[in-house]
Motif scaffolding. Sequence first.
Motif, PDB file in Angstrom:
ATOM      1  N   THR A  82       0.733  -1.271   0.023  1.00 29.44           N
ATOM      2  CA  THR A  82       0.075  -0.017  -0.011  1.00 29.44           C
ATOM      3  C   THR A  82       0.790   1.412  -0.057  1.00 29.44           C
ATOM      4  O   THR A  82       0.624   2.128  -0.518  1.00 29.44           O
ATOM      5  N   CYS A  83       1.930   1.079   0.654  1.00 28.63           N
ATOM      6  CA  CYS A  83       2.936   2.368   0.810  1.00 28.63           C
ATOM      7  C   CYS A  83       3.994   2.652  -0.248  1.00 28.63           C
ATOM      8  O   CYS A  83       5.145   3.201  -0.086  1.00 28.63           O
ATOM      9  N   GLY A  84       3.988   1.588  -1.007  1.00 27.92           N
ATOM     10  CA  GLY A  84       5.147   1.485  -2.170  1.00 27.92           C
ATOM     11  C   GLY A  84       6.298   0.796  -1.952  1.00 27.92           C
ATOM     12  O   GLY A  84       7.201   0.632  -2.874  1.00 27.92           O
ATOM     13  N   LEU A  85       6.307  -0.254  -0.825  1.00 30.58           N
ATOM     14  CA  LEU A  85       7.315  -0.757  -0.563  1.00 30.58           C
ATOM     15  C   LEU A  85       7.283  -2.282  -1.450  1.00 30.58           C
ATOM     16  O   LEU A  85       6.185  -2.814  -1.490  1.00 30.58           O
ATOM     17  N   GLU A  86       8.430  -2.773  -2.176  1.00 35.32           N
ATOM     18  CA  GLU A  86       8.372  -3.821  -2.772  1.00 35.32           C
ATOM     19  C   GLU A  86       9.039  -4.994  -2.147  1.00 35.32           C
ATOM     20  O   GLU A  86       9.674  -4.944  -1.357  1.00 35.32           O
ATOM     21  N   SER A  87       8.354  -6.236  -2.516  1.00 36.00           N
ATOM     22  CA  SER A  87       9.003  -7.413  -2.050  1.00 36.00           C
ATOM     23  C   SER A  87       8.975  -8.511  -3.182  1.00 36.00           C
ATOM     24  O   SER A  87       8.200  -8.378  -4.168  1.00 36.00           O
ATOM     25  N   SER A  88       9.731  -9.508  -3.156  1.00 36.40           N
ATOM     26  CA  SER A  88       9.754 -10.485  -4.199  1.00 36.40           C
ATOM     27  C   SER A  88       8.461 -11.445  -4.061  1.00 36.40           C
ATOM     28  O   SER A  88       7.918 -11.575  -3.269  1.00 36.40           O
ATOM     29  N   PHE A  89       8.201 -11.798  -5.351  1.00 33.23           N
ATOM     30  CA  PHE A  89       6.847 -12.569  -5.714  1.00 33.23           C
ATOM     31  C   PHE A  89       7.273 -13.556  -6.271  1.00 33.23           C
ATOM     32  O   PHE A  89       8.279 -13.773  -7.513  1.00 33.23           O
ATOM     33  N   ASP A  90       7.336 -15.128  -5.940  1.00 33.45           N
ATOM     34  CA  ASP A  90       7.868 -16.196  -6.660  1.00 33.45           C
ATOM     35  C   ASP A  90       6.590 -17.199  -7.153  1.00 33.45           C
ATOM     36  O   ASP A  90       6.923 -18.486  -7.436  1.00 33.45           O
ATOM     37  N   LYS A  91       5.521 -16.759  -7.179  1.00 33.01           N
ATOM     38  CA  LYS A  91       4.405 -17.753  -7.569  1.00 33.01           C
ATOM     39  C   LYS A  91       4.178 -17.378  -9.149  1.00 33.01           C
ATOM     40  O   LYS A  91       3.036 -17.060  -9.643  1.00 33.01           O
ATOM     41  N   TYR A  92       5.074 -17.718  -9.714  1.00 34.11           N
ATOM     42  CA  TYR A  92       4.997 -17.733 -11.253  1.00 34.11           C
ATOM     43  C   TYR A  92       6.073 -18.929 -11.869  1.00 34.11           C
ATOM     44  O   TYR A  92       7.259 -19.055 -11.380  1.00 34.11           O
ATOM     45  N   GLU A  93       6.234 -19.002 -13.215  1.00 35.93           N
ATOM     46  CA  GLU A  93       6.926 -19.811 -13.829  1.00 35.93           C
ATOM     47  C   GLU A  93       7.160 -19.030 -15.475  1.00 35.93           C
ATOM     48  O   GLU A  93       6.145 -18.308 -15.691  1.00 35.93           O
ATOM     49  N   VAL A  94       8.273 -19.143 -16.104  1.00 35.43           N
ATOM     50  CA  VAL A  94       8.480 -18.683 -17.303  1.00 35.43           C
ATOM     51  C   VAL A  94       8.460 -19.804 -18.324  1.00 35.43           C
ATOM     52  O   VAL A  94       9.500 -20.978 -18.081  1.00 35.43           O
ATOM     53  N   HIS A  95       7.769 -20.019 -19.439  1.00 31.62           N
ATOM     54  CA  HIS A  95       7.909 -20.776 -20.705  1.00 31.62           C
ATOM     55  C   HIS A  95       8.787 -20.245 -21.614  1.00 31.62           C
ATOM     56  O   HIS A  95       8.304 -19.254 -22.285  1.00 31.62           O
ATOM     57  N   LEU A  96       9.796 -20.778 -22.070  1.00 29.71           N
ATOM     58  CA  LEU A  96      10.591 -20.492 -23.063  1.00 29.71           C
ATOM     59  C   LEU A  96      10.152 -21.247 -24.299  1.00 29.71           C
ATOM     60  O   LEU A  96       9.719 -22.429 -24.229  1.00 29.71           O
ATOM     61  N   GLN A  97       9.848 -20.281 -25.387  1.00 28.71           N
ATOM     62  CA  GLN A  97       9.059 -21.082 -26.495  1.00 28.71           C
ATOM     63  C   GLN A  97       9.639 -20.474 -27.834  1.00 28.71           C
ATOM     64  O   GLN A  97      10.404 -19.901 -27.926  1.00 28.71           O
ATOM     65  N   ASP A  98       9.359 -21.482 -28.865  1.00 28.62           N
ATOM     66  CA  ASP A  98      10.032 -21.160 -30.312  1.00 28.62           C
ATOM     67  C   ASP A  98       8.971 -20.402 -30.888  1.00 28.62           C
ATOM     68  O   ASP A  98       8.193 -19.578 -30.317  1.00 28.62           O
ATOM     69  N   ASP A  99       9.388 -19.971 -32.189  1.00 27.61           N
ATOM     70  CA  ASP A  99       8.553 -18.905 -32.962  1.00 27.61           C
ATOM     71  C   ASP A  99       7.192 -19.394 -33.043  1.00 27.61           C
ATOM     72  O   ASP A  99       6.362 -18.513 -33.391  1.00 27.61           O
ATOM     73  N   ASN A 100       6.801 -20.753 -32.851  1.00 31.78           N
ATOM     74  CA  ASN A 100       5.325 -21.238 -32.993  1.00 31.78           C
ATOM     75  C   ASN A 100       4.780 -21.169 -31.726  1.00 31.78           C
ATOM     76  O   ASN A 100       3.771 -21.702 -31.446  1.00 31.78           O
ATOM     77  N   TRP A 101       5.473 -20.713 -30.744  1.00 29.59           N
ATOM     78  CA  TRP A 101       4.843 -20.817 -29.449  1.00 29.59           C
ATOM     79  C   TRP A 101       4.826 -22.237 -28.768  1.00 29.59           C
ATOM     80  O   TRP A 101       4.282 -22.407 -27.737  1.00 29.59           O
ATOM     81  N   GLU A 102       5.512 -23.179 -29.259  1.00 28.63           N
ATOM     82  CA  GLU A 102       5.786 -24.494 -28.902  1.00 28.63           C
ATOM     83  C   GLU A 102       6.834 -24.287 -27.782  1.00 28.63           C
ATOM     84  O   GLU A 102       7.898 -23.751 -27.712  1.00 28.63           O
TER      85      GLU A 102
END
Length: 438
Positions: free
Chosen positions: A44-64
């Motif tokens: 609420t007051c602008g302080l940042e904290s780390s967020f780890d509830k995500y993942e990254v999918h590396l994909q090719d040109d066709n999104w596979e």
Amino acid sequence: MLKHSPIILVPLLLIQACGSSSSSDKTPEPAEYQFNLSAKLTNTCGLESSFDKYEVHLQDDNWELIAKYSANVDGLVSFTTDQKEINYTIVAKTQQDEAAEGLDIVSYYQVQTTTPASYSATYDSLQDDASCECNTQDIQLAHRYFNEIKSVATSFSYDDWQIIDPKTTYFSGVEVCRKSEDLWPVQSIAVRGLDINNNTSVAASLLNDFTDNEEQLWQASALEDYYIADLPLEHASFEMNQMFSDGEHFHVAVDVNDERLPVFSSHEYISESRYHSNSNHIFEIIDSMFRYSVFGSYHQIHSTMFNDAFTVSAELEEPDIDNENFSELAADGTYDYSAVSGYPLIEVGFDYDTEATTDAPAVFWTLYGPTKGKLPSSVQLEGYEEIVTPDSDIKTTDIRIIKSGSTNKYDDYIEYYQGNLDDEFSDNLKYFHLKLKL
């Protein structure tokens, strides 16, 4: 022939021996490129904290899918690849107010692998406000005489406002937050209306102390100084804010017929102020029992000079876009908005209709890519087959076709929307907007 063989072989061996010491014949090592992405949650007051509830999918040109990477406890995803440019998708958990957890999916096409990226998460139940101090009271503003108050603008949230008398305006339920032990943020009030002679009049106040008191009331007096600026002879209707001290101040709506505008240009923060203006032009709205759609153009200007902000004007010429059937979005998952020349990047957002599916989370998927290509949502997202598929129903489609006045290079656009915010990129920004809600 046999007796000549040794004579022939000796030079060959010598050549091979010489060549074996030459670096030019060595097989070059494959290049490696490092990708880094960080995710943050802001309280609420602008302080940042780390967020780890995500993942990254590396994909090719066709999104596979090529590979998946989970965030570490510090909210970071890092990997190496032999690709100088990559496609990737962030799949993040999200949650707002009292709603159940959903998915925020964001895809990026052909980004420079070594460009750092960032993601701003929304997850209200994980937001830690322990480091914030918030006070809620009322504000009573004393100001010059107003025969009529037409509008008020504040940089803070409040429940309601009312006119006590021609020289007093009251705001109830004002909430202001700060980082514990830090200074209170600068806040503002602007009052606009007509004076005793029915001429345009304004008053503004800056406040920076929100310590609570027994009366549960903060008292403020309005500044009297302002400058009457002449508007261009021809200008669009627009809205303008003044930005300083990490806040938006003195919001005003300007009509196309207005000739002059009072501007607060002599307060103590004027040296750091930037004027943000925006205008829009709606080409068509379709509103029926079956659908709602809107098609328009938008323009924003950010400048240290208020005269620059007055020149904001959305495009009046309608581009060749099908805003009735959205035929640029093909059934095979391809799309083509390249007819809008000079606009290098498109933002496509889909809000999926998951309400009919028991226990299915809300899903929103956004693509940042060129104006012609293939939608990442046209390929099954591995690991989420039970939540969203290429055949899932979409309740809202939201499209922006974007142009910056500072560059026409696609790399600059995709870098900006990966979280590398650049003032120059957004100082003069135009886009066409299409929205369809079924």
